[in-house]
Design a protein around this motif. Structure first.
Motif, short mmCIF file in Angstrom:
data_model
loop_
_atom_site.label_atom_id
_atom_site.label_comp_id
_atom_site.label_asym_id
_atom_site.label_seq_id
_atom_site.Cartn_x
_atom_site.Cartn_y
_atom_site.Cartn_z
N VAL A 1 -44.98 14.25 18.92
CA VAL A 1 -44.06 13.12 18.90
C VAL A 1 -44.20 12.47 17.53
N THR A 2 -43.08 12.12 16.92
CA THR A 2 -43.12 11.50 15.60
C THR A 2 -42.34 10.20 15.59
N LYS B 1 -43.20 20.65 5.85
CA LYS B 1 -42.79 20.20 7.18
C LYS B 1 -43.97 20.05 8.12
N LEU B 2 -43.91 19.04 8.95
CA LEU B 2 -44.93 18.81 9.97
C LEU B 2 -44.72 19.80 11.11
N VAL C 1 -42.72 10.37 9.87
CA VAL C 1 -42.07 11.38 9.04
C VAL C 1 -40.77 10.85 8.44
N THR C 2 -40.35 11.51 7.37
CA THR C 2 -39.06 11.20 6.75
C THR C 2 -37.96 11.86 7.57
N GLY C 3 -36.72 11.61 7.21
CA GLY C 3 -35.59 12.17 7.94
C GLY C 3 -35.57 13.68 7.96
N ASP C 4 -36.15 14.32 6.94
CA ASP C 4 -36.15 15.78 6.90
C ASP C 4 -37.46 16.40 7.40
N GLY C 5 -38.29 15.58 8.10
CA GLY C 5 -39.48 16.11 8.74
C GLY C 5 -40.73 16.18 7.88
N ARG C 6 -40.69 15.61 6.68
CA ARG C 6 -41.89 15.60 5.84
C ARG C 6 -42.80 14.44 6.24
#
Length: 169
Positions: A119-120, A84-85, A145-150
């Motif tokens: 901010v992403t 996770k970011l 990022v992807t939907g799950d925050g990666r």
């Protein structure tokens, strides 16, 4: 705002026509015409070649992050915990937050200098949204990022200009 169904002149920003209740919500949205404007409003970040981001841990020394940024010739490193970011360390963070003489960059953890919860963007965000976010925050780099925050990548102002330039050829 003129209702396209009945011609009534409604107050600006009205959601529905006061006379016939026609939905007016989509009338305020900017409609892309052609050329660059169309690309900015319709093209998403998925069209840009996002490089794999340089990643570091929040516990790594700042010197390690700077070395990785220098090695990969990038202006930022994404700070991850697991997958996770959790932050971003940019050239600007280093320049503005590490100005005291005699600091030992091998002892200062990235966590003390990074921007927490940055901010992403997602790959579905348009170039216009990206430029707007960059302008609002004064950012030159934003994590994608992807939907799950990666983390998926980083988009920079330079990436967007390269893409726009490629459209002009």
């Amino acid at each position: 705002m003129i209702c396209p169904a009945c011609g009534h002149d409604n107050l600006p920003g009205a959601e529905t026509c006061e006379v016939c209740l026609w939905d007016l919500m989509d009338l305020d949205l900017p409609a892309p015409r052609a050329g660059l404007q169309k690309h900015l409003l319709e093209d998403t970040l998925s069209r840009l070649p996002l490089a794999h981001p340089v990643s570091v841990s929040r516990h790594d020394p700042v010197s390690t992050a700077i070395a990785a940024m220098k090695q990969h010739r990038v202006g930022c490193a994404l700070v991850v915990e697991g997958e996770k970011l959790v932050g971003i360390l940019t050239e600007r963070d280093v320049l503005l937050k590490l100005t005291e003489p005699g600091l030992d960059l091998h002892r200062i953890p990235v966590d003390r200098v990074m921007t927490h919860d940055p901010v992403t963007l997602s790959e579905q965000d348009t170039l216009a949204v990206t430029l707007h976010q960059m302008s609002l925050g004064g950012f030159r780099h934003l994590p994608v990022v992807t939907g799950d925050g990666r983390p998926r990548g980083v988009v920079s102002v330079k990436d967007i200009f390269r893409y726009i330039f490629s459209l002009c050829r």
